[in-house]
Design a protein around this motif. Sequence first.
Motif, PDB file in Angstrom:
ATOM      1  N   HIS A 130       0.934  -1.409   0.004  1.00 36.93           N
ATOM      2  CA  HIS A 130       0.103   0.177   0.040  1.00 36.93           C
ATOM      3  C   HIS A 130       0.853   1.350   0.074  1.00 36.93           C
ATOM      4  O   HIS A 130       0.512   2.202  -0.706  1.00 36.93           O
ATOM      5  CB  HIS A 130      -1.049  -0.077   1.208  1.00 36.93           C
ATOM      6  CG  HIS A 130      -1.797   0.949   1.165  1.00 36.93           C
ATOM      7  ND1 HIS A 130      -3.065   1.043   2.148  1.00 36.93           N
ATOM      8  CD2 HIS A 130      -2.025   2.264   0.710  1.00 36.93           C
ATOM      9  CE1 HIS A 130      -3.813   2.319   1.892  1.00 36.93           C
ATOM     10  NE2 HIS A 130      -3.039   2.861   0.828  1.00 36.93           N
ATOM     11  N   ALA A 131       1.935   1.262   0.771  1.00 39.62           N
ATOM     12  CA  ALA A 131       2.842   2.422   1.056  1.00 39.62           C
ATOM     13  C   ALA A 131       3.523   2.726  -0.439  1.00 39.62           C
ATOM     14  O   ALA A 131       3.680   3.813  -0.795  1.00 39.62           O
ATOM     15  CB  ALA A 131       4.052   2.313   2.067  1.00 39.62           C
ATOM     16  N   ALA A 132       3.975   1.469  -0.741  1.00 36.08           N
ATOM     17  CA  ALA A 132       4.705   1.599  -2.067  1.00 36.08           C
ATOM     18  C   ALA A 132       3.850   2.169  -3.574  1.00 36.08           C
ATOM     19  O   ALA A 132       4.187   2.998  -4.131  1.00 36.08           O
ATOM     20  CB  ALA A 132       5.215   0.231  -2.752  1.00 36.08           C
ATOM     21  N   ASN A 133       2.563   1.783  -3.477  1.00 36.27           N
ATOM     22  CA  ASN A 133       1.703   2.387  -4.347  1.00 36.27           C
ATOM     23  C   ASN A 133       1.098   3.629  -4.036  1.00 36.27           C
ATOM     24  O   ASN A 133       1.195   4.510  -5.121  1.00 36.27           O
ATOM     25  CB  ASN A 133       0.248   1.488  -4.258  1.00 36.27           C
ATOM     26  CG  ASN A 133       0.358   0.056  -4.913  1.00 36.27           C
ATOM     27  OD1 ASN A 133       0.977  -0.128  -5.575  1.00 36.27           O
ATOM     28  ND2 ASN A 133      -0.440  -0.826  -4.400  1.00 36.27           N
ATOM     29  N   GLU A 134       1.158   4.218  -2.979  1.00 30.68           N
ATOM     30  CA  GLU A 134       0.947   5.271  -2.559  1.00 30.68           C
ATOM     31  C   GLU A 134       2.061   6.459  -3.124  1.00 30.68           C
ATOM     32  O   GLU A 134       1.875   7.514  -3.858  1.00 30.68           O
ATOM     33  CB  GLU A 134       0.697   5.653  -1.103  1.00 30.68           C
ATOM     34  CG  GLU A 134       0.175   7.062  -0.967  1.00 30.68           C
ATOM     35  CD  GLU A 134       0.055   7.136   0.747  1.00 30.68           C
ATOM     36  OE1 GLU A 134      -1.221   7.071   1.082  1.00 30.68           O
ATOM     37  OE2 GLU A 134       0.981   7.294   1.443  1.00 30.68           O
ATOM     38  N   VAL A 135       3.184   5.930  -2.749  1.00 33.36           N
ATOM     39  CA  VAL A 135       4.595   6.663  -3.124  1.00 33.36           C
ATOM     40  C   VAL A 135       4.491   6.931  -4.697  1.00 33.36           C
ATOM     41  O   VAL A 135       5.025   7.996  -5.376  1.00 33.36           O
ATOM     42  CB  VAL A 135       5.715   6.162  -2.578  1.00 33.36           C
ATOM     43  CG1 VAL A 135       7.051   6.813  -3.356  1.00 33.36           C
ATOM     44  CG2 VAL A 135       5.830   6.214  -1.193  1.00 33.36           C
ATOM     45  N   TYR A 136       4.410   5.695  -5.408  1.00 34.12           N
ATOM     46  CA  TYR A 136       4.282   5.791  -6.875  1.00 34.12           C
ATOM     47  C   TYR A 136       3.294   6.611  -7.529  1.00 34.12           C
ATOM     48  O   TYR A 136       3.478   7.221  -8.440  1.00 34.12           O
ATOM     49  CB  TYR A 136       4.225   4.214  -7.406  1.00 34.12           C
ATOM     50  CG  TYR A 136       4.294   4.035  -8.963  1.00 34.12           C
ATOM     51  CD1 TYR A 136       5.723   4.219  -9.506  1.00 34.12           C
ATOM     52  CD2 TYR A 136       3.327   3.954  -9.637  1.00 34.12           C
ATOM     53  CE1 TYR A 136       5.783   4.177 -10.770  1.00 34.12           C
ATOM     54  CE2 TYR A 136       3.417   4.104 -11.136  1.00 34.12           C
ATOM     55  CZ  TYR A 136       4.623   4.015 -11.641  1.00 34.12           C
ATOM     56  OH  TYR A 136       4.818   3.925 -13.160  1.00 34.12           O
ATOM     57  N   ASN A 137       2.136   6.417  -6.867  1.00 37.07           N
ATOM     58  CA  ASN A 137       1.030   7.271  -7.615  1.00 37.07           C
ATOM     59  C   ASN A 137       1.121   8.788  -7.341  1.00 37.07           C
ATOM     60  O   ASN A 137       0.673   9.405  -8.053  1.00 37.07           O
ATOM     61  CB  ASN A 137      -0.197   6.803  -6.903  1.00 37.07           C
ATOM     62  CG  ASN A 137      -0.778   5.428  -7.235  1.00 37.07           C
ATOM     63  OD1 ASN A 137      -0.389   5.026  -8.525  1.00 37.07           O
ATOM     64  ND2 ASN A 137      -1.565   4.808  -6.235  1.00 37.07           N
ATOM     65  N   GLU A 138       1.909   9.093  -6.466  1.00 40.50           N
ATOM     66  CA  GLU A 138       1.953  10.700  -5.895  1.00 40.50           C
ATOM     67  C   GLU A 138       3.106  11.041  -6.837  1.00 40.50           C
ATOM     68  O   GLU A 138       2.891  12.331  -7.269  1.00 40.50           O
ATOM     69  CB  GLU A 138       2.512  10.706  -4.301  1.00 40.50           C
ATOM     70  CG  GLU A 138       1.367  10.572  -3.407  1.00 40.50           C
ATOM     71  CD  GLU A 138       1.873  10.937  -2.071  1.00 40.50           C
ATOM     72  OE1 GLU A 138       2.860  11.402  -1.756  1.00 40.50           O
ATOM     73  OE2 GLU A 138       1.083  10.778  -1.325  1.00 40.50           O
ATOM     74  N   ALA A 139       4.074  10.426  -7.004  1.00 40.47           N
ATOM     75  CA  ALA A 139       5.374  10.877  -7.541  1.00 40.47           C
ATOM     76  C   ALA A 139       5.921   9.961  -8.754  1.00 40.47           C
ATOM     77  O   ALA A 139       7.102  10.352  -9.001  1.00 40.47           O
ATOM     78  CB  ALA A 139       6.553  11.641  -6.593  1.00 40.47           C
ATOM     79  N   GLY A 140       5.567   8.885  -8.955  1.00 42.86           N
ATOM     80  CA  GLY A 140       6.284   8.078  -9.902  1.00 42.86           C
ATOM     81  C   GLY A 140       7.716   7.252  -9.103  1.00 42.86           C
ATOM     82  O   GLY A 140       7.668   7.495  -7.843  1.00 42.86           O
ATOM     83  N   ILE A 141       8.464   6.955  -9.753  1.00 41.00           N
ATOM     84  CA  ILE A 141       9.571   6.246  -9.435  1.00 41.00           C
ATOM     85  C   ILE A 141      10.500   7.241  -8.747  1.00 41.00           C
ATOM     86  O   ILE A 141      11.178   6.635  -7.487  1.00 41.00           O
ATOM     87  CB  ILE A 141      10.385   5.606 -10.658  1.00 41.00           C
ATOM     88  CG1 ILE A 141       9.799   4.464 -11.328  1.00 41.00           C
ATOM     89  CG2 ILE A 141      11.799   5.214 -10.109  1.00 41.00           C
ATOM     90  CD1 ILE A 141       9.568   3.131 -10.586  1.00 41.00           C
ATOM     91  N   VAL A 142      10.540   8.555  -9.172  1.00 35.76           N
ATOM     92  CA  VAL A 142      11.306   9.505  -8.426  1.00 35.76           C
ATOM     93  C   VAL A 142      10.933   9.567  -7.045  1.00 35.76           C
ATOM     94  O   VAL A 142      11.867   9.930  -5.972  1.00 35.76           O
ATOM     95  CB  VAL A 142      11.213  10.926  -8.912  1.00 35.76           C
ATOM     96  CG1 VAL A 142      11.981  12.062  -8.600  1.00 35.76           C
ATOM     97  CG2 VAL A 142      11.594  10.766 -10.597  1.00 35.76           C
TER      98      VAL A 142
END
Length: 367
Positions: A203-215
């Motif tokens: 969930h945390a990984a998806n949230e980070v990716y949705n917010e800013a992508g790989i960066v």
Amino acid sequence: MSESNAIANGLAGAGGGIIAQIITYPLQTVNTRQQTERTLKRNKQSLLPQSSNSTKAPGTLLQIFQVIGSEGWGGLYSGLKPSLLGTAASQGIYYYFYQVFKNKAVAIAAARKVKGHGDGTVGMFGWLVVAAIAGSLNVLLTNPIWVLVTRMQTHTQAEKKIMEEKKEDLRRAASESTIAGSTLQDNLAELNSIKPRPYGTIHAANEVYNEAGIVGFWKGVIPALIMVCNPSIQFMIYESSLQHLRAKRAAKKQGDTSISALEVFLVGAIAKLGATVSTYPLLVVKSRLQAKQEIGGSSSLRYSGTFDAVLKMIRYEGLPGFYKGMSTKIVQSVFAASVLFMVKEELVKAFMVLADKSKKVVSNMSS
């Protein structure tokens, strides 16, 4: 031999790091929440919404009991799994490369002595460079893990902030007579009944990716790279202190110049204390960037990058904002570092003893 020594230090560093992490993790969780909590300067109160916390934060022990009371023991260990993975990877990578570059530095110092330059020992600047190189490689490789850990440690805190914003919107609407008082109470009661959602690593990984992508997985990497000076200072003090102890014993012509586990513990504590106090503001900025940015309210609660975070913290919180939770961090990091150093040195000794025994067995079998 140098390669096996590096591997031994890498494995021992990972093992010691895991043990230290498990013991001190509740303090680390509370400390991360302290670092990411915004508290305004008194003369800036009007610049942020009323829901922002401007009261004096409770002490560390009280915060621990508050987390247990509202979230259970699991709240203190939120993000422990990726944290253990990060600790094992971080310590393993760091100590492996540290030993590799340390061996090279020692070899260079010995070669310089042969040529008539220096006394054959690695100076304080040499230890600083060795630790800095190893630390930079460690940061670049493991930063994504620590972004997830920070998100998981501060998830409940962020959810409460979002809930406070929603309640404030409802009260504002009620004051403007757009909703009835009874409806307001019902809506507030409904919001109060909502518990923070389960928040796992995926969930945390998806949230980070949705917010800013790989960066997004490398948020906070700039202050983290600058913070390489923390272990650099730590190891400079540590190695220099151990070298001083051995030289002092050699000068007294004592037969045994080895360092005891207790001495390693104390030297490790002193080294980490000096490094933590001098670099703590960078750690706060890194945690702010890696945590979930506040939703709603003033833009002063959200940071677009390192420079933006520093400017907004100075403007809205003043210098005290850069030292939030430092007393907690000193206790946690000094104790963790002391345990890590002590366990690591003992594991290295055990590994080398096993390596020597295995070599003797192999030589006996071949003969």
